[in-house]
Design a protein around this motif. Structure first.
Motif, mmCIF file in Angstrom:
data_model
loop_
_atom_site.group_PDB
_atom_site.id
_atom_site.type_symbol
_atom_site.label_atom_id
_atom_site.label_comp_id
_atom_site.label_asym_id
_atom_site.label_seq_id
_atom_site.Cartn_x
_atom_site.Cartn_y
_atom_site.Cartn_z
ATOM 1 N N SER A 120 0.763 -1.225 0.006
ATOM 2 C CA SER A 120 0.051 -0.057 -0.126
ATOM 3 C C SER A 120 0.858 1.188 0.045
ATOM 4 N N LEU A 121 2.320 1.116 -0.053
ATOM 5 C CA LEU A 121 3.305 2.476 -0.113
ATOM 6 C C LEU A 121 4.268 2.037 -1.121
ATOM 7 N N ALA A 122 4.654 2.745 -1.746
ATOM 8 C CA ALA A 122 5.758 2.533 -2.601
ATOM 9 C C ALA A 122 6.253 3.781 -3.245
ATOM 10 N N ALA A 123 7.498 3.838 -4.109
ATOM 11 C CA ALA A 123 8.084 4.651 -4.694
ATOM 12 C C ALA A 123 7.908 4.495 -6.215
ATOM 13 N N ILE A 124 7.424 5.107 -7.026
ATOM 14 C CA ILE A 124 7.322 4.884 -8.523
ATOM 15 C C ILE A 124 8.245 5.907 -9.123
ATOM 16 N N ARG A 125 9.025 5.200 -10.233
ATOM 17 C CA ARG A 125 9.625 6.413 -11.105
ATOM 18 C C ARG A 125 9.066 6.594 -12.276
ATOM 19 N N PRO A 126 8.433 7.568 -12.579
ATOM 20 C CA PRO A 126 7.456 7.656 -13.810
ATOM 21 C C PRO A 126 8.291 7.724 -14.880
ATOM 22 N N ARG A 127 7.951 7.252 -16.184
ATOM 23 C CA ARG A 127 8.601 7.169 -17.329
ATOM 24 C C ARG A 127 8.284 8.961 -17.736
ATOM 25 N N VAL A 128 7.357 9.575 -17.899
ATOM 26 C CA VAL A 128 7.161 10.756 -18.071
ATOM 27 C C VAL A 128 5.982 11.314 -17.581
ATOM 28 N N VAL A 129 6.187 12.492 -16.860
ATOM 29 C CA VAL A 129 5.060 13.115 -16.093
ATOM 30 C C VAL A 129 4.617 14.217 -17.049
ATOM 31 N N LYS A 130 3.735 14.125 -17.554
ATOM 32 C CA LYS A 130 2.649 14.744 -18.585
ATOM 33 C C LYS A 130 2.162 15.938 -18.346
ATOM 34 N N ASP A 131 1.597 16.218 -17.094
ATOM 35 C CA ASP A 131 1.120 17.568 -17.037
ATOM 36 C C ASP A 131 0.671 17.507 -15.482
ATOM 37 N N ILE A 132 0.354 18.468 -14.817
ATOM 38 C CA ILE A 132 -0.096 18.903 -13.533
ATOM 39 C C ILE A 132 -1.506 19.512 -13.706
ATOM 40 N N ASP A 133 -2.642 18.952 -13.165
ATOM 41 C CA ASP A 133 -3.983 19.573 -13.391
ATOM 42 C C ASP A 133 -4.215 20.261 -12.060
ATOM 43 N N ILE A 134 -4.444 21.671 -11.945
ATOM 44 C CA ILE A 134 -4.982 22.519 -10.787
ATOM 45 C C ILE A 134 -6.092 23.257 -10.762
ATOM 46 N N ARG A 135 -6.780 22.785 -9.915
ATOM 47 C CA ARG A 135 -8.279 23.278 -9.825
ATOM 48 C C ARG A 135 -8.653 23.876 -8.526
ATOM 49 N N ASP A 229 15.809 13.508 -11.579
ATOM 50 C CA ASP A 229 15.371 11.913 -11.357
ATOM 51 C C ASP A 229 14.031 11.934 -10.553
ATOM 52 N N THR A 230 13.020 12.126 -10.901
ATOM 53 C CA THR A 230 11.800 12.178 -10.254
ATOM 54 C C THR A 230 11.100 10.754 -9.802
ATOM 55 N N ILE A 231 10.813 10.665 -8.629
ATOM 56 C CA ILE A 231 10.321 9.316 -8.088
ATOM 57 C C ILE A 231 9.295 10.041 -7.129
ATOM 58 N N PHE A 232 7.866 9.430 -7.223
ATOM 59 C CA PHE A 232 6.711 9.915 -6.569
ATOM 60 C C PHE A 232 6.523 8.838 -5.362
ATOM 61 N N TYR A 233 6.312 9.268 -4.286
ATOM 62 C CA TYR A 233 5.895 8.446 -3.058
ATOM 63 C C TYR A 233 4.372 8.193 -3.251
ATOM 64 N N VAL A 234 3.841 7.074 -3.413
ATOM 65 C CA VAL A 234 2.274 6.828 -3.658
ATOM 66 C C VAL A 234 1.905 5.807 -2.433
ATOM 67 N N GLY A 235 0.540 6.106 -1.905
ATOM 68 C CA GLY A 235 -0.175 5.363 -1.031
ATOM 69 C C GLY A 235 -1.407 5.486 -1.281
ATOM 70 N N ASN A 236 -2.049 4.147 -0.687
ATOM 71 C CA ASN A 236 -3.518 3.918 -1.024
ATOM 72 C C ASN A 236 -4.514 4.349 0.074
ATOM 73 N N GLN A 237 -5.603 4.325 -0.231
ATOM 74 C CA GLN A 237 -6.694 4.425 1.202
ATOM 75 C C GLN A 237 -7.189 3.060 1.603
ATOM 76 N N ALA A 238 -7.358 2.817 2.880
ATOM 77 C CA ALA A 238 -7.702 1.743 3.677
ATOM 78 C C ALA A 238 -8.890 1.239 2.956
ATOM 79 N N LYS A 239 -9.910 2.326 2.883
ATOM 80 C CA LYS A 239 -11.374 1.829 2.417
ATOM 81 C C LYS A 239 -11.399 1.689 0.688
ATOM 82 N N HIS A 240 -10.418 1.892 0.109
ATOM 83 C CA HIS A 240 -10.411 1.963 -1.331
ATOM 84 C C HIS A 240 -9.108 1.719 -1.787
ATOM 85 N N GLN A 241 -8.602 0.487 -1.677
ATOM 86 C CA GLN A 241 -7.292 0.191 -1.798
ATOM 87 C C GLN A 241 -6.755 0.156 -3.191
ATOM 88 N N GLN A 242 -7.706 0.201 -4.176
ATOM 89 C CA GLN A 242 -7.291 0.725 -5.550
ATOM 90 C C GLN A 242 -7.124 2.053 -5.984
#
Length: 254
Positions: A120-135, A229-242
């Motif tokens: 449920s926790l990981a570090a992911i190296r993206p191949r390409v970061v396409k964009d950031i959406d800010i709202r 060399d961008t790496i994202f720390y990612v984590g999921n939700q306990a009730k919605h693990q996907q």
């Protein structure tokens, strides 16, 4: 346990604790080292000598969070938290982080679907970061606001002065990226990094357009720039693990 703190997520309303943050890192007192999640933590209620920063090494006592099916989740005993040191340079941090980079976000999601509860926790190296959406954030929803109101209304014999409500940030954001999987069709994941909210707080007196420009500059052009060399720390939700979120970024120069 001894933990290198890599993640401080943005605070969110809690019915029990008022406002909580998810803290995560790498447990370094065991072999092999492994991810650990520390929750709940109310940062505004921490005493000054229990407060810690990203890339601090802290010692503390914690017990498994039995109500949480994710194996990385522990409930910390906040009174035992002690900060030992801070690791300020990317090269020294990389020694701890590099062995925990997952092959791809697609693989991580497949494991959760097929073998829950998976990592449920990981570090992911993206191949390409396409964009950031800010709202625009739009404020807390009715359920979140009710949690805040109940917390503020409660009396606290050990706290000086009234409790103040947790403010919603002005903007929320999502990264859009391709992971290392050759069949990846793209990922869109929300940004729940403490720094995302802190920067908006520091720009409180600026207009919306300038604030969005500063957020984009910091979190996309700098953190995800071609020299990083961008790496994202990612984590999921306990009730919605996907459902995975971006909890922070590791972005040393290439």
């Amino acid at each position: 346990m001894r933990v290198l703190i890599t993640v401080k997520a943005a605070p969110n309303p809690s019915g029990t604790y008022g406002e909580t943050v998810c803290v995560a890192g790498i447990r370094i007192d065991v072999e092999p080292t492994r991810w650990i999640r520390l929750y709940p933590i109310n940062f505004r209620d921490l005493e000054s000598d229990n407060t810690f920063r990203k890339y601090d090494i802290v010692s503390l006592r914690a017990r498994p969070a039995h109500a949480d099916p994710r194996p990385e989740s522990y409930r910390p005993n906040i009174s035992t938290v002690r900060t030992e040191a801070n690791i300020p340079k990317w090269e020294r941090r990389k020694v701890f982080v590099v062995d925990h980079v997952q092959a791809s976000m697609c693989d991580l999601l497949a494991n959760v679907r097929e073998h829950p509860p998976a990592r449920s926790l990981a570090a992911i190296r993206p191949r390409v970061v396409k964009d950031i959406d800010i709202r625009t954030h739009g404020g807390w929803n009715a359920d979140e606001q009710a949690k805040i109101d109940r917390y503020v209304a409660q009396e606290d014999l050990f706290r000086k002065g009234p409790r103040t409500p947790l403010e919603a940030p002005r903007f929320k954001g999502w990264y859009e990226y391709l992971c290392q999987s050759t069949t990846c069709k793209g990922h869109r994941q929300g940004i729940y990094d403490w720094e995302w909210v802190a920067l908006q707080r520091n720009l409180r007196g600026r207009g919306d357009a300038e604030t969005k420009e500063q957020l984009r500059h910091r979190f996309f052009e700098q953190m995800c720039g071609p020299d990083r060399d961008t790496i994202f720390y990612v984590g999921n939700q306990a009730k919605h693990q996907q459902t995975f979120m971006i909890l922070g970024a590791f972005y040393p120069k290439r």
